[in-house]
Design an enzyme around this catalytic site. Structure first.
Site, mmCIF file in Angstrom:
data_model
loop_
_atom_site.group_PDB
_atom_site.id
_atom_site.type_symbol
_atom_site.label_atom_id
_atom_site.label_comp_id
_atom_site.label_asym_id
_atom_site.label_seq_id
_atom_site.Cartn_x
_atom_site.Cartn_y
_atom_site.Cartn_z
ATOM 1 N N LYS A 44 -2.150 -2.484 -8.887
ATOM 2 C CA LYS A 44 -1.070 -1.212 -8.971
ATOM 3 C C LYS A 44 -1.133 -0.840 -10.492
ATOM 4 C CE LYS A 44 3.693 -0.470 -8.346
ATOM 5 N NZ LYS A 44 5.158 -0.844 -7.549
ATOM 6 N N SER A 121 7.351 1.981 -4.131
ATOM 7 C CA SER A 121 6.397 2.504 -5.111
ATOM 8 C C SER A 121 5.224 2.158 -5.204
ATOM 9 C CB SER A 121 7.045 2.231 -6.665
ATOM 10 O OG SER A 121 7.079 0.795 -6.627
ATOM 11 N N SER A 145 9.617 -2.230 -3.188
ATOM 12 C CA SER A 145 8.314 -1.628 -3.369
ATOM 13 C C SER A 145 6.957 -1.961 -2.823
ATOM 14 C CB SER A 145 8.281 -1.293 -4.896
ATOM 15 O OG SER A 145 9.456 -0.550 -5.475
#
Lengths: 242, 530
Positions: A44, A121, A145
């Site tokens: 990420k 997210s 997330s």
């Protein structure tokens, strides 16, 4: 595969531009042998990576090239993994659908005629894993997330207890809640990656000392009981879910 | 004449003249003259309205920020050194690079505990770190890590020489900010992060002080203790120690406190005194004119000896204190504290007591030596070379310090006169090879040269200042004097004149041009005459 799946917008820095992937062919016989030797893992974009731009999907950090690796990234590399790219996310991890990104929203691989959100997210990580663009991916989970996009994309998302994984190098969102977390297609894959990144880190004072961590043995012949809060049973729940 | 009506002494009317004289003597140069002019100006108005300032007392509390003498910063491994090239001691965390985390430096905790123990405080075994948020370019993180709610140290007290005990409320660890320079380059503000993240201990006193002199005494005493315990360099001119001074005034005899104003970042003991004096006058002037004193944050303008407003109450910042989630609570053990207590360096008062007890110094001299930074180190090094302690102490506190103070760049740390040099002067004094007057001349010569090399013997012989002590030469001298003054020899032998010895001494001194050692001459005469 990434080129075919480019429309999902899962990557901010795709495998075609990831230095590790470019070196992979050259390093095929380099002799590193770790448990994740040669395995492509996406990270990420909230995690600092020494050789790749890290923007946390924000224009504020569009020119940020960290001079260090996050501890979890370092451990992956140490086990031989290839960091195959930086995945899209909600800007600074602030979101639950991966629609707030300087890089544009992420589409769920399950989108058909209708475009569907991937969840966030860590939406880019989930979409990349679900569309076979990488073996597994790192995400961060503060208030769901990793679990949310994993559910939306139909893969496994695992959030360890706070303090199990080092936050050193993870761009902070809510420091007392952020957890580096793992997404993969199978539970076994998740465990493999988790075992590499977990553990106390001198650079993160909030990681739990190893001796304080209890893991309870489970599996085998003992049946597992799963609890679901009754509050989850809301009107909006679809029939098959209920 | 100077401002007789303006005096804040806690000791009352009897000390008026002394206090004012003391105030004038400790300043030097233009600043003092200007201040005196300001004082005179106020005095003339004061005289007109009677002793209006006398009716009020200042109530003062002081927050001291002292930089801890640790090798590295409070939360990062960057070195904590003064005055290196700009931005050469900056770790990723000091620059708030994304993803970095604070790592507590145990040495800083030890130094802060040591400071607490030096003031008889309670060490809190469990303390926590909080974030204090405000926005400024020299604070990259946007917050300072401090200990707002659960400080490391509580309570404590500082005994002042005037008999007063000032209570200490608390002490805690916190980060220092970077430095900003505005206007050095036109249109730019320059930021140096070397200091950013350095460990500070903030020492907060109760508002127990009642005069500017008392406050200055508090700061000097505190400075001295921090220095002697190795906690902090406590050099206010260099910025390793700074004060925020809180002043309010009230009529003498009143119990309630007046409105408090804070003067921030005062970096000199004399500035503390002047800032308080100015604030007292300002508050009293307002109150006497029927105007309410506004709660303000001010800063001290050293060039004009006045305070100027920085922020009003309406502009006060909301710091949004919150526990720092990156740092678990700090838990230390009794053993940890005990080890530090056992290793606590000698406190200045203990050292002074020891000098009085073991070295037989006079109390004032002992205090003078422990009060001057580096003087006790210098003194003890000189003592190793053998001179009489009382003599050494007197020469250091009077003569040597006289030179150091008169010298703008003078200091005992890298003194123009080395310990060996001073010891050699004292040695010649003790063996009577030189007189006191000559010794002073030699010291002055040494200080002037500043090369820390020439010993007293060399200088004395080079300049022909050494007294002759050689017995053969002295004998020859005495005999010569006696030969030339036979009548006096006879009158001495006959016992009719008692002043003959004095006469002979005088003659011998004249003949030798003052170079003969007096006692040796006297002894010789006594032998020859009898």
């Amino acid at each position: 595969q990434s080129k075919r799946m480019a429309h999902l917008n899962a990557y901010i820095l795709p495998p075609s531009e990831a230095p590790a992937m470019q070196r992979e062919k050259a390093n095929r016989n380099a002799g590193i042998s770790g448990s994740l030797d040669g395995i492509p893992i996406a990270v990420k974009d909230g995690f600092c990576t020494r050789d790749m731009r890290t923007s946390a999907a924000s224009a504020m950090l569009k020119d940020f090239y960290p001079c260090y690796d996050a501890t979890v990234v370092e451990r992956l590399r140490g086990a031989g993994a290839l960091i195959c790219g930086k995945t899209n996310m909600d800007e600074f991890a602030m979101g639950a659908f991966n629609t707030h990104s300087n890089h544009g929203p992420v589409l769920s691989p399950w989108s058909d005629a209708e475009e569907r959100v991937s969840g966030g997210s860590s939406g880019g990580s989930a979409a990349a894993v679900a569309s076979y663009q990488c073996y597994a991916a790192l995400g961060s989970d503060t208030g769901g997330s990793v679990r949310i996009p994993a559910a939306y994309c139909g893969i496994v998302g695992f959030k360890p207890s706070y303090g199990m994984c080092s936050r050193f190098g993870l761009i902070a969102y809510a420091s007392s809640l952020d957890c580096p977390a793992v997404l993969a297609r199978e539970v076994g894959d998740v465990k493999e990656v988790f075992d590499v990144i977990r553990g106390e880190d001198v650079n993160d004072p909030t990681t739990a000392p190893s001796e304080d961590v209890e893991t309870s043995a489970c599996g085998g012949d003992r049946p597992i009981r799963v609890g679901i809060p009754s509050e989850y049973n809301v009107e909006e729940l679809s029939g098959e879910m209920r | 004449m100077l401002a007789r009506t303006y005096v804040l002494g806690a000791r009352g009317h009897a000390c008026r003249g002394t206090l004012v004289r003391a105030a004038v003597r400790s300043d030097a140069g233009v600043g003092a003259r200007h201040t005196n002019r300001v004082l005179r100006a106020h005095a003339s108005t004061a005289t007109a309205s009677g002793d209006k300032y006398e009716q009020y007392e200042a109530v003062i509390g002081i927050e001291v920020h002292a930089q801890l003498k640790s090798q590295t910063k409070l939360f990062s491994p960057a070195r904590a050194i003064f005055a290196e090239a700009a931005n050469s001691q900056v770790h990723l965390h000091d620059a708030a690079i994304p993803g970095t985390l604070p790592l507590l430096n145990a040495e800083c905790v030890k130094l802060a505990v040591r400071a607490g123990l030096a003031f008889g405080s309670t060490i809190n075994l469990r303390s926590c770190f909080d974030r204090k948020h405000y926005f400024y370019a020299d604070l990259p993180q946007g917050y300072q890590i401090t200990q707002q709610y659960h400080p490391l140290v509580s309570d404590g007290k500082l005994a002042l020489e005037n008999g007063k005990d000032v209570r200490i409320l608390r002490m805690h660890l916190e980060q220092d900010s970077g430095k900003s320079m505005h206007g050095a380059v036109p249109g730019l503000s320059l930021i140096d992060l070397n200091r950013c993240g350095t460990a500070l201990v903030e020492i907060v006193s109760h508002p127990d002080m009642r005069s500017s002199e008392e406050a200055a005494l508090y700061v000097r005493t505190l400075q001295n203790i921090l220095f002697h315990t190795g906690v902090c360099d406590a050099n206010m001119e260099e910025g390793s120690m700074r004060c925020d001074v809180n002043v309010s005034v009230r009529k003498r005899g009143e119990q309630e406190f007046g409105t408090r104003c804070e003067v921030k970042n005062v970096n000199g003991v004399r500035f503390v005194r002047k800032a308080i004096e100015f604030e007292l006058r300002r508050h009293v002037d307002l109150l006497e004119a029927g105007i309410r004193v506004d709660q303000e944050t001010r800063s001290f303008d050293a060039s004009r000896s006045i305070t100027v407003p920085l922020r009003t109450k309406e502009m006060e910042v909301d710091y949004r204190y919150m526990p720092d989630p990156d740092l678990p609570p700090l838990v230390i053990t009794e053993d940890f504290v005990r080890a530090i207590r056992d290793d606590l360096p000698e406190l200045p008062t203990e050292k002074a007591d020891r000098y009085v007890r073991e070295l037989k110094l006079k109390r004032e001299t002992a205090l003078a030596i422990v009060s001057e930074r580096y003087a006790s180190d210098y003194f003890e090094k000189v003592l190793e070379l053998g001179p009489d302690p009382v003599l050494a102490a007197n020469w250091i506190s009077n003569e040597l310090l006289g030179h150091v103070h008169a010298d703008i760049v003078g200091s005992l740390r890298e003194c123009a006169v080395s310990e060996e040099q001073l010891a050699s002067v004292l040695h010649m004094l003790q063996t009577k090879e030189i007189s006191g007057k000559i010794a002073k001349q030699i010291l002055a010569e040494m200080y002037e040269r500043g090369d820390r090399r020439g010993l007293a013997q060399e200088i004395a012989s080079a300049k022909g200042w050494a007294l002759v002590t050689d017995s053969a030469q002295i004998r020859a001298l005495c005999q010569q004097v006696m030969e030339e003054h036979q009548e006096q020899v006879e009158s001495h032998r006959r016992g009719t004149s008692k002043r003959v010895m004095k006469f002979f001494m005088g003659q011998a001194m004249k003949k030798s041009e003052g170079k003969a050692q007096p006692d040796t001459v006297r002894q010789c005469f006594e032998e020859l005459l009898d």
